[in-house]
Write a protein that holds these residues in place. Structure first.
Motif, PDB file in Angstrom:
ATOM      1  N   ASP A 198       0.813  -1.215   0.000  1.00 28.17           N
ATOM      2  CA  ASP A 198       0.000   0.000   0.000  1.00 28.17           C
ATOM      3  C   ASP A 198       0.849   1.269   0.000  1.00 28.17           C
ATOM      4  N   GLU A 199       2.117   1.150   0.333  1.00 28.96           N
ATOM      5  CA  GLU A 199       3.012   2.314   0.372  1.00 28.96           C
ATOM      6  C   GLU A 199       3.914   2.406  -0.852  1.00 28.96           C
ATOM      7  N   LEU A 200       3.912   1.388  -1.704  1.00 32.87           N
ATOM      8  CA  LEU A 200       4.822   1.328  -2.840  1.00 32.87           C
ATOM      9  C   LEU A 200       4.151   1.805  -4.122  1.00 32.87           C
ATOM     10  N   GLU A 201       4.959   2.191  -5.078  1.00 37.69           N
ATOM     11  CA  GLU A 201       4.477   2.523  -6.414  1.00 37.69           C
ATOM     12  C   GLU A 201       4.798   1.347  -7.316  1.00 37.69           C
ATOM     13  N   LEU A 202       3.809   0.516  -7.603  1.00 37.78           N
ATOM     14  CA  LEU A 202       3.997  -0.636  -8.473  1.00 37.78           C
ATOM     15  C   LEU A 202       3.190  -0.451  -9.750  1.00 37.78           C
TER      16      LEU A 202
ATOM     17  N   ALA B 292      -5.902  -9.846 -10.633  1.00 33.66           N
ATOM     18  CA  ALA B 292      -5.120  -8.890  -9.845  1.00 33.66           C
ATOM     19  C   ALA B 292      -5.746  -7.506  -9.946  1.00 33.66           C
ATOM     20  N   LYS B 293      -5.980  -6.883  -8.798  1.00 34.51           N
ATOM     21  CA  LYS B 293      -6.538  -5.530  -8.754  1.00 34.51           C
ATOM     22  C   LYS B 293      -5.638  -4.666  -7.868  1.00 34.51           C
ATOM     23  N   TYR B 294      -4.842  -3.814  -8.514  1.00 32.83           N
ATOM     24  CA  TYR B 294      -3.939  -2.920  -7.797  1.00 32.83           C
ATOM     25  C   TYR B 294      -4.387  -1.492  -8.056  1.00 32.83           C
ATOM     26  N   GLN B 295      -4.582  -0.737  -6.995  1.00 39.29           N
ATOM     27  CA  GLN B 295      -5.000   0.657  -7.118  1.00 39.29           C
ATOM     28  C   GLN B 295      -4.256   1.473  -6.076  1.00 39.29           C
ATOM     29  N   ARG B 296      -3.357   2.320  -6.530  1.00 39.04           N
ATOM     30  CA  ARG B 296      -2.513   3.095  -5.622  1.00 39.04           C
ATOM     31  C   ARG B 296      -3.231   4.317  -5.052  1.00 39.04           C
TER      32      ARG B 296
ATOM     33  N   GLY C 281      -3.852   0.216  -1.600  1.00 34.69           N
ATOM     34  CA  GLY C 281      -4.332   1.236  -0.678  1.00 34.69           C
ATOM     35  C   GLY C 281      -5.289   2.247  -1.272  1.00 34.69           C
ATOM     36  N   GLY C 282      -5.613   2.156  -2.567  1.00 33.92           N
ATOM     37  CA  GLY C 282      -6.471   3.147  -3.201  1.00 33.92           C
ATOM     38  C   GLY C 282      -7.945   2.791  -3.248  1.00 33.92           C
ATOM     39  N   PHE C 283      -8.296   1.613  -2.777  1.00 36.31           N
ATOM     40  CA  PHE C 283      -9.701   1.218  -2.765  1.00 36.31           C
ATOM     41  C   PHE C 283     -10.383   1.764  -1.520  1.00 36.31           C
TER      42      PHE C 283
ATOM     43  N   ASP D  41      -6.599  -9.708   0.209  1.00 36.27           N
ATOM     44  CA  ASP D  41      -5.551  -8.724  -0.062  1.00 36.27           C
ATOM     45  C   ASP D  41      -4.224  -9.474  -0.238  1.00 36.27           C
ATOM     46  N   ILE D  42      -3.283  -8.822  -0.875  1.00 37.39           N
ATOM     47  CA  ILE D  42      -2.008  -9.450  -1.213  1.00 37.39           C
ATOM     48  C   ILE D  42      -1.265  -9.926   0.033  1.00 37.39           C
TER      49      ILE D  42
END
Length: 185
Positions: free
Chosen positions: A61-65, A119-123, A153-155, A171-172
């Motif tokens: 949640d703190e990283l930029e992926l 996979a659902k990633y939302q920064r 962390g963006g959801f 969650d991951i």
């Protein structure tokens, strides 16, 4: 690869994880076979230890992926647990009748059991919450069992509560335990 056991039958302790920037760099450089063919747990080495996957997952949640990096982290977790995987292959149709490309397909070589991962990633907060119902509907059309893995962390919390109440999702950071239970590892 399964954890190595000491002669006593108990697992050997894992090595201490590397520093986060080094773990992240190893993940970013790793892409065995690209999108072509299966990556085999017994043949293809994982870029990270399971402890490093867990450490990175707790910080996601703190990283930029990128989306691809998030998928690679999911793959590394599965590979670390001894699962084979493929990325980006067509499995079935969407609710609109289009070919359905899944993000990750895990396979347990012991028995051939498979699991589809979306996979659902939302920064950052935005409209990603609105895409979750579509993902849930599409998961129901799959010819195989599936799970939605989210992070970033963006959801909105309400959207995640809805997601987990309406489908198989995790969650991951909880993915290693989820896969262990699903595949009876």
């Amino acid at each position: 690869m399964r954890p190595q056991l000491h002669l006593s039958g108990f697992p050997l302790p894992e090595a201490e994880p590397r520093p986060t920037p080094e773990i992240l760099e190893r993940l970013r450089m790793w892409d065995p076979r690209g999108l072509e063919g299966w990556v085999m747990a017994g043949q293809d080495p994982a870029p990270l230890s399971l402890a490093e996957c867990r450490a990175l997952s707790r910080l996601v949640d703190e990283l930029e992926l990128s989306a691809a990096e998030f998928e690679r982290l999911i793959c590394a977790v599965g590979l670390g647990l001894g699962l084979d995987y493929r990325r980006k292959l067509v499995v079935g149709k969407t609710v609109y009748g289009r070919d359905r490309e899944v993000d990750v397909l895990f396979r347990d070589a012991r028995n051939g059991n498979r699991l589809v991962v979306e996979a659902k990633y939302q920064r950052v907060a935005g409209t990603a919450d609105e895409k979750l119902p579509y993902a849930v509907l599409n998961q129901q059309t799959l010819p195989l069992p599936g799970v939605i893995v989210y992070g970033g962390g963006g959801f909105h919390q309400g959207a995640l509560h809805w997601l987990c109440a309406n489908t198989k999702a995790t969650d991951i950071a909880r993915l290693p335990e989820w896969l262990t239970v699903f595949f009876a590892l």
